[in-house]
Structures are given as structure tokens and as C-alpha cells.
Scaffold this motif. Structure first.
Motif, mmCIF file in Angstrom:
data_model
loop_
_atom_site.group_PDB
_atom_site.id
_atom_site.type_symbol
_atom_site.label_atom_id
_atom_site.label_comp_id
_atom_site.label_asym_id
_atom_site.label_seq_id
_atom_site.Cartn_x
_atom_site.Cartn_y
_atom_site.Cartn_z
ATOM 1 N N VAL A 1 -26.764 1.900 85.062
ATOM 2 C CA VAL A 1 -26.400 2.260 86.434
ATOM 3 C C VAL A 1 -25.250 3.253 86.375
ATOM 4 N N LEU A 2 -25.367 4.311 87.157
ATOM 5 C CA LEU A 2 -24.329 5.337 87.215
ATOM 6 C C LEU A 2 -23.721 5.391 88.609
ATOM 7 N N LEU A 3 -22.399 5.387 88.663
ATOM 8 C CA LEU A 3 -21.652 5.603 89.905
ATOM 9 C C LEU A 3 -20.698 6.775 89.640
ATOM 10 N N SER A 4 -21.176 7.978 89.899
ATOM 11 C CA SER A 4 -20.402 9.178 89.586
ATOM 12 C C SER A 4 -19.747 9.744 90.835
ATOM 13 N N GLN A 5 -18.428 9.659 90.900
ATOM 14 C CA GLN A 5 -17.648 10.181 92.016
ATOM 15 C C GLN A 5 -18.139 9.634 93.360
ATOM 16 N N VAL A 6 -18.459 8.353 93.372
ATOM 17 C CA VAL A 6 -18.951 7.739 94.610
ATOM 18 C C VAL A 6 -18.194 6.462 94.981
ATOM 19 N N LEU A 7 -17.572 5.784 94.006
ATOM 20 C CA LEU A 7 -16.941 4.493 94.282
ATOM 21 C C LEU A 7 -15.868 4.601 95.353
ATOM 22 N N GLU A 8 -15.149 5.720 95.388
ATOM 23 C CA GLU A 8 -14.100 5.911 96.394
ATOM 24 C C GLU A 8 -14.662 6.013 97.810
ATOM 25 N N HIS A 9 -15.973 6.255 97.927
ATOM 26 C CA HIS A 9 -16.616 6.411 99.235
ATOM 27 C C HIS A 9 -17.324 5.138 99.706
ATOM 28 N N LEU A 10 -17.230 4.071 98.941
ATOM 29 C CA LEU A 10 -17.917 2.825 99.285
ATOM 30 C C LEU A 10 -16.934 1.861 99.944
ATOM 31 N N PRO A 11 -17.188 1.459 101.193
ATOM 32 C CA PRO A 11 -16.237 0.611 101.912
ATOM 33 C C PRO A 11 -16.085 -0.791 101.336
ATOM 34 N N ASP A 12 -17.119 -1.279 100.626
ATOM 35 C CA ASP A 12 -17.045 -2.617 100.030
ATOM 36 C C ASP A 12 -17.374 -2.508 98.544
ATOM 37 N N PRO A 13 -16.410 -2.078 97.714
ATOM 38 C CA PRO A 13 -16.695 -1.858 96.291
ATOM 39 C C PRO A 13 -17.137 -3.110 95.548
ATOM 40 N N ASP A 14 -16.601 -4.284 95.920
ATOM 41 C CA ASP A 14 -17.015 -5.505 95.220
ATOM 42 C C ASP A 14 -18.504 -5.776 95.414
ATOM 43 N N LYS A 15 -18.979 -5.650 96.639
ATOM 44 C CA LYS A 15 -20.401 -5.879 96.906
ATOM 45 C C LYS A 15 -21.266 -4.841 96.192
ATOM 46 N N SER A 16 -20.770 -3.607 96.123
ATOM 47 C CA SER A 16 -21.530 -2.530 95.477
ATOM 48 C C SER A 16 -21.629 -2.757 93.973
ATOM 49 N N VAL A 17 -20.525 -3.170 93.355
ATOM 50 C CA VAL A 17 -20.536 -3.436 91.917
ATOM 51 C C VAL A 17 -21.383 -4.679 91.620
ATOM 52 N N LYS A 18 -21.314 -5.659 92.491
ATOM 53 C CA LYS A 18 -22.134 -6.867 92.324
ATOM 54 C C LYS A 18 -23.626 -6.518 92.431
ATOM 55 N N GLU A 19 -23.956 -5.573 93.311
ATOM 56 C CA GLU A 19 -25.341 -5.143 93.442
ATOM 57 C C GLU A 19 -25.791 -4.377 92.204
ATOM 58 N N ALA A 20 -24.889 -3.590 91.634
ATOM 59 C CA ALA A 20 -25.206 -2.899 90.389
ATOM 60 C C ALA A 20 -25.489 -3.908 89.276
ATOM 61 N N ALA A 21 -24.684 -4.970 89.228
ATOM 62 C CA ALA A 21 -24.905 -6.022 88.233
ATOM 63 C C ALA A 21 -26.261 -6.698 88.442
ATOM 64 N N ARG A 22 -26.645 -6.871 89.689
ATOM 65 C CA ARG A 22 -27.925 -7.541 89.988
ATOM 66 C C ARG A 22 -29.121 -6.756 89.470
ATOM 67 N N ILE A 23 -29.111 -5.440 89.652
ATOM 68 C CA ILE A 23 -30.281 -4.651 89.251
ATOM 69 C C ILE A 23 -30.259 -4.294 87.761
ATOM 70 N N LEU A 24 -29.123 -4.547 87.092
ATOM 71 C CA LEU A 24 -29.023 -4.268 85.661
ATOM 72 C C LEU A 24 -29.605 -5.406 84.816
ATOM 73 N N LYS A 25 -30.218 -5.027 83.709
ATOM 74 C CA LYS A 25 -30.634 -6.020 82.732
ATOM 75 C C LYS A 25 -29.421 -6.574 81.998
ATOM 76 N N LYS A 26 -29.585 -7.710 81.366
ATOM 77 C CA LYS A 26 -28.529 -8.261 80.521
ATOM 78 C C LYS A 26 -28.192 -7.249 79.429
ATOM 79 N N ASP A 27 -26.914 -6.990 79.220
ATOM 80 C CA ASP A 27 -26.415 -6.002 78.262
ATOM 81 C C ASP A 27 -26.638 -4.565 78.727
ATOM 82 N N GLY A 28 -26.996 -4.386 79.996
ATOM 83 C CA GLY A 28 -27.119 -3.033 80.542
ATOM 84 C C GLY A 28 -25.742 -2.402 80.741
ATOM 85 N N ASN A 29 -25.712 -1.084 80.816
ATOM 86 C CA ASN A 29 -24.447 -0.353 80.945
ATOM 87 C C ASN A 29 -24.212 0.129 82.375
ATOM 88 N N LEU A 30 -22.996 -0.057 82.835
ATOM 89 C CA LEU A 30 -22.543 0.518 84.094
ATOM 90 C C LEU A 30 -21.524 1.601 83.761
#
Length: 245
Positions: free
Chosen positions: A102-131
Motif C-alpha cells: 500500500v502506498l500513501l504518497s503525499q496524501v496522509l496530511e490530507h486525510l481527516p482521520d489518519p488512524d482510520k485510514s492507516v487501519k484500512e490500509a492494514a485491513r487490505i494488506l496481506k500479512k507481512d505486506g509493506n506500507l
């Protein structure tokens, strides 16, 4: 063609030249993309993909590239340059464990709820996947009103670890001199942006543009030797981290 389109064309063609007001910042962004390409594999989901300017780079490395952007951004895309999915970063219509990167390139500062966004990235990632996250520590307000946060390496570490990631590497780019001169360049561009809001201002902006571009070129030349100073500065501009789920 609106102002954003003109700026995008100018950036695509000239950001590698010191005439560009964000010459060093664009260079730091390219550094972050090179890191992202290195750590990418399998299926890549690019959240907040924008116009996907680096898509071809990633396709040389990954099996599949999926661009995701907000439905509110759909008006900025035309022709072939469109995200694969329009969705909020906190609710992406992909199954659990779907992708390897999962890539978040120059976008995290524009997300109003970063915890939910990172948690969603974790959900769609496989075990040992890279963020892979690249974001700003210091930068003027932009893309208003969708500009919410600034991050230090400590803030990113805390955000990622509390959402199930462990850090693999951190890169910091920028120093006090680059920050100051790039800020000056951006300020000149903001003057032009405000001027073109009316007919009289457009004429004035047209007259000022070559002068301002000359000033940014001189500013970038002055900055060059200063990039080698203050290597351990607290005045960072862009922070890039790679984390594993």
C-alpha cells in the motif's frame, strides 16, 4: 483548461529543472518514490493516487497497480488519466488481505482521520505486506480546505505502530535553508494564483510571471550549496517511512 491543469503540465515538464519553484521538494518526492518502488511487490494499491504520475515506474516492479482516490477528486481527471477506484481512504471496496503493498504518497496530511485510514490500509494488506508513507513535516497550506496535518518521524512511528505496523526504515529530506528558499518560491506562486482571480489581475500576473520564474531560478541556484549543510537539522520537509504489517 483551469489553473490546476496548467500547473500540472508545467510540473510534468519542468520540475526536474531549477526554474521550477518546488525544484528541491519535487526532488525529495522523487526520492520517496524510488524508495517506494524498491519496497513494492505483488499487488500495489496507491491510496490518494492523483494523476498517477509514477504508475509506469511501479508497473516495472509489481504485478498489478490499483489507483484509489476520493470521489471529490473525480472532477480533476479526464481522458485516460483516471483512478481505478473512487473511494474514501477509510472505506476501500477491496477484500481483507487483498494486496502486498500500500502506498500513501503525499496524501496522509490530507486525510481527516489518519488512524482510520492507516487501519484500512492494514485491513487490505496481506500479512507481512509493506506500507509506504511519504508525507510532509513542513509545508505551506495547500489544497485547502483538505489540509489537516503535519507529521514528524515520531508522529508517523506512533501512528503506524498503534495500528499494527512495525517500521523498517525512515528517511528525512530537507533543511532550514531549503525550507526557507522553497517557501519564498511558493509564496511568489501564491501571489500569481491570487492575481489571476480577475481580468485585471491576469494581465498583471502575465507580466510578473517571467520575473518570478527568474527569481525562483536564482533562489534555487543559491539553495544548491546550502543543501549540503545542516545535515542533522530539525527543519525537515518530507518524511518517508516503510512499515510492515
Amino acid at each position: 483548461m483551469n489553473l490546476k491543469n496548467l500547473w500540472d503540465i508545467f510540473t510534468d515538464r519542468y520540475s526536474f529543472l531549477p526554474i521550477h519553484p518546488q525544484y528541491y521538494i519535487k526532488g525529495y518526492t522523487n526520492n520517496a518514490i524510488d524508495i517506494a518502488v524498491k519496497y513494492s511487490r505483488g499487488i500495489l494499491v496507491d491510496i490518494g493516487c492523483g494523476r498517477m504520475p509514477y504508475r509506469e515506474k511501479f508497473l516495472k516492479r509489481v504485478e498489478k497497480y490499483i489507483g484509489v482516490d476520493s470521489p471529490d477528486s473525480s472532477k480533476y481527471y479526464d481522458g485516460k488519466i483516471k483512478p481505478n477506484i473512487y473511494a474514501d481512504a477509510t472505506s476501500i471496496p477491496l477484500p481483507n488481505g487483498y494486496c502486498d503493498t500500500v502506498l500513501l504518497s503525499q496524501v496522509l496530511e490530507h486525510l481527516p482521520d489518519p488512524d482510520k485510514s492507516v487501519k484500512e490500509a492494514a485491513r487490505i494488506l496481506k500479512k507481512d505486506g509493506n506500507l509506504i508513507v511519504s508525507t510532509i513535516q513542513s509545508y505551506p497550506l495547500h489544497d485547502e480546505p483538505y489540509d489537516f496535518y503535519r507529521y514528524t518521524k515520531y508522529g508517523l512511528k506512533s501512528l503506524l505502530e498503534r495500528n499494527g505496523f512495525r517500521l523498517l526504515m525512515v528517511r528525512e529530506d530537507g533543511n532550514v535553508f531549503v525550507q526557507g528558499f522553497q517557501g519564498f518560491n511558493i509564496y511568489l506562486m501564491l501571489i500569481l494564483k491570487n492575481l489571476i482571480k480577475n481580468s485585471f489581475g491576469k494581465v498583471f500576473a502575465l507580466m510578473l510571471t517571467p520575473i518570478f520564474l527568474t527569481l525562483t531560478f536564482i533562489s534555487n541556484l543559491i539553495t544548491y550549496p546550502l543543501t549540503y549543510l545542516d545535515k542533522h537539522s530539525n527543519f525537515r520537509i518530507i518524511i518517508t517511512v516503510v512499515a510492515k504489517r
